[in-house]
Design an enzyme around this catalytic site. Sequence first.
Site, short mmCIF file in Angstrom:
data_model
loop_
_atom_site.label_atom_id
_atom_site.label_comp_id
_atom_site.label_asym_id
_atom_site.label_seq_id
_atom_site.Cartn_x
_atom_site.Cartn_y
_atom_site.Cartn_z
N HIS A 306 0.75 -1.28 -0.04
CA HIS A 306 0.18 0.05 -0.21
C HIS A 306 0.83 1.16 -0.03
O HIS A 306 1.83 1.16 0.62
CB HIS A 306 -0.97 -0.07 1.25
CG HIS A 306 -2.06 0.89 1.04
ND1 HIS A 306 -2.21 2.09 1.29
CD2 HIS A 306 -3.16 0.79 0.69
CE1 HIS A 306 -3.32 2.81 1.10
NE2 HIS A 306 -4.09 1.89 0.72
N ASP A 363 -7.83 -5.57 0.18
CA ASP A 363 -8.37 -6.65 -1.00
C ASP A 363 -7.83 -7.79 -0.89
O ASP A 363 -8.52 -8.71 -1.81
CB ASP A 363 -7.97 -6.05 -2.44
CG ASP A 363 -8.44 -4.57 -2.69
OD1 ASP A 363 -9.70 -4.52 -2.55
OD2 ASP A 363 -7.52 -3.78 -3.24
N1 CMC Z 1 4.35 -7.45 -4.81
C1 CMC Z 1 5.60 -7.49 -4.97
N2 CMC Z 1 6.46 -6.37 -4.79
C2 CMC Z 1 5.72 -5.32 -4.25
C3 CMC Z 1 4.19 -5.22 -4.26
C4 CMC Z 1 3.61 -6.49 -4.46
N3 CMC Z 1 2.24 -6.54 -4.12
N4 CMC Z 1 4.02 -4.10 -4.04
C5 CMC Z 1 5.25 -3.33 -3.90
N5 CMC Z 1 6.18 -4.11 -4.36
C6 CMC Z 1 7.57 -3.69 -4.18
C7 CMC Z 1 7.99 -3.04 -5.44
O1 CMC Z 1 8.21 -3.56 -6.70
C8 CMC Z 1 8.90 -1.81 -5.11
O2 CMC Z 1 10.19 -2.63 -4.79
P1 CMC Z 1 11.76 -1.75 -5.03
O3 CMC Z 1 11.80 -0.93 -3.94
O4 CMC Z 1 12.61 -3.03 -5.06
O5 CMC Z 1 11.58 -1.07 -6.49
C9 CMC Z 1 8.62 -1.68 -3.39
O6 CMC Z 1 7.80 -2.63 -3.10
C10 CMC Z 1 7.57 -0.44 -3.30
O7 CMC Z 1 6.60 -0.51 -4.23
P2 CMC Z 1 6.04 0.45 -5.13
O8 CMC Z 1 5.41 0.31 -6.44
O9 CMC Z 1 7.11 1.80 -5.22
O10 CMC Z 1 4.67 1.13 -4.00
P3 CMC Z 1 3.52 2.02 -4.64
O11 CMC Z 1 3.11 2.78 -3.43
O12 CMC Z 1 3.95 2.90 -5.49
O13 CMC Z 1 2.49 1.13 -4.78
C11 CMC Z 1 0.69 -0.47 -4.68
C12 CMC Z 1 1.53 0.70 -4.07
C13 CMC Z 1 -0.57 -0.61 -3.70
C14 CMC Z 1 0.24 -0.03 -6.06
C15 CMC Z 1 1.52 -1.68 -4.85
O14 CMC Z 1 1.97 -1.98 -3.39
C16 CMC Z 1 0.87 -3.00 -5.43
O15 CMC Z 1 0.95 -2.73 -6.85
N6 CMC Z 1 0.08 -3.66 -4.85
C17 CMC Z 1 -0.61 -4.98 -5.59
C18 CMC Z 1 -1.76 -4.18 -6.05
C19 CMC Z 1 -2.83 -4.02 -4.90
O16 CMC Z 1 -3.16 -4.74 -3.98
N7 CMC Z 1 -3.55 -2.78 -4.91
C20 CMC Z 1 -4.59 -2.50 -4.06
C21 CMC Z 1 -4.12 -1.48 -2.75
S1 CMC Z 1 -5.18 -1.16 -1.64
C22 CMC Z 1 -6.75 -0.86 -2.14
C23 CMC Z 1 -6.73 0.62 -2.87
O17 CMC Z 1 -7.13 1.45 -2.06
O18 CMC Z 1 -6.62 0.93 -3.96
#
Ligand code: CMC
Length: 432
Positions: A306, A363
């Site tokens: 998140h 989720d």
């Molecule tokens: N699986 C594997 N790696 C992950 C995941 C995941 N679900 N989420 C984040 N990472 C890794 C990412 O690759 C990055 O690694 P590194 O530092 O080595 O580059 C690190 O963790 C930080 O991730 P980020 O993409 O920079 O984080 P963000 O804040 O931009 O993204 C997120 C947040 C929710 C989009 C992401 O965690 C994700 O894609 N999760 C899966 C989709 C999901 O469950 N979304 C629902 C969110 S909650 C409901 C809502 O309110 O929308």
Amino acid sequence: MSNTAKLELDGKVYELPVVTGTEGERAIDISTLRSASGAITLDDGYSNTGSCRSAITFIDGERGILRYRGIPIEELAEKSTFVETAYLIIYGHLPTSRELQRFSGLLTQNELLHEDMKFHFEGFPTSAHPMAILSSMINGSACFYPECMEPYHAETFDEEAARLISQVRTIAAFAYRKSRGLPIIYPKPVYKYTANFLHMMFSQPYADYDLQPEVVRALDLIFLLHADHEQNCSTATVRFTASSQANLFASAAAGVCALWGPLHGGANQAVIEMLEQIRKEGDDGSKFIEAAKDKKSGRRLMGFGHRVYKNYDPRAKIIKAQCDALLNTLKINDPLLDIAIKLETAALNDPYFIERKLYPNVDFYSGIIMRAIGIPVEMFTVIFAIGRMPGWIANYLEISEDKSSRIYRPRQVYVGANKSPYVPIKDRRAAE
Ligand code: CMC
């Protein structure tokens, strides 16, 4: 603590005011920075940008805290209902019995769509995704009420807000019926909000759906837990749209589109699809975890991570408990739940997820509850949208009532080509 921050650029020092929120979070107000220094700030993905001041929802992602209008989500989940919580979020206080009665009355009065809306549903192919139908039909529905096409008016707001909350549920159920080739079931005023939705989804013209209180409560809880979440992608989109004085329905329709993506509301659908895939491949989850850690695989552990929570999402804890209770009551043994539990345990003990502070989000388990209720996977994000409606409406109201609010218009750092001449077509060469 200092009330100003100093920024030095090209040897000149700029003093910027520091704003402190009611829970102590601090922000540097950079609104005069460009006019004073010529520089803007750059924050890809806005993760460090406060786009507004808001009194609706408080999140402390480090400590896993979520409160609507100051009330902890755990208390609301235990003691409130979706409709009461919707009132709280929109109007800023828990309703008295009279206020709640009036609000519920308005929801009931506005539950029917204009009859001509039925023809609009006919225009979609049965394969249409219900989120596409939902976003179009929210705007479509507004066309039948001239006041809904206008920018914010305090006098008509209550009715418009009730119409949107009530009709989004009717549209959602009709979209589902349409996708299955089933006859439309009209709402019944005798049913409360969530029971009425289940009735419209699952009753038949010749037999009413058996409304089990545990099922109604579980879905009501899902709506309640999704009701607001401060400046997430879809709510920020709603505020963005509303900032141009677009009407409430248009702003909410924009929110639906933003919510649709798999990184946001679409994640609940993506979680179930991921669990199904793991099951089909005969994996116990360990192969998938390895793939999710490898960026080249293009896979992520859906329902994990998140932008704000760097701790357990408090909604995920409540949903997991509800999931266990509902499956137990309905005597359902869902193999996907076993896979989900294995994945969660493995991820929570894996250095990759620990170091990045990736925990289950809302989720991760909500889809298993919805499957148990019989809601098809393509409707999951629609359920999220129904739940999120009070939050979008409250944010629309907040921005519309703020006399100092201006159209949202971020800047950019241009990194494209420098000034170049127009080349006549005969002189152009294809890029190598
Ligand atoms: N699986 C594997 N790696 C992950 C995941 C995941 N679900 N989420 C984040 N990472 C890794 C990412 O690759 C990055 O690694 P590194 O530092 O080595 O580059 C690190 O963790 C930080 O991730 P980020 O993409 O920079 O984080 P963000 O804040 O931009 O993204 C997120 C947040 C929710 C989009 C992401 O965690 C994700 O894609 N999760 C899966 C989709 C999901 O469950 N979304 C629902 C969110 S909650 C409901 C809502 O309110 O929308």
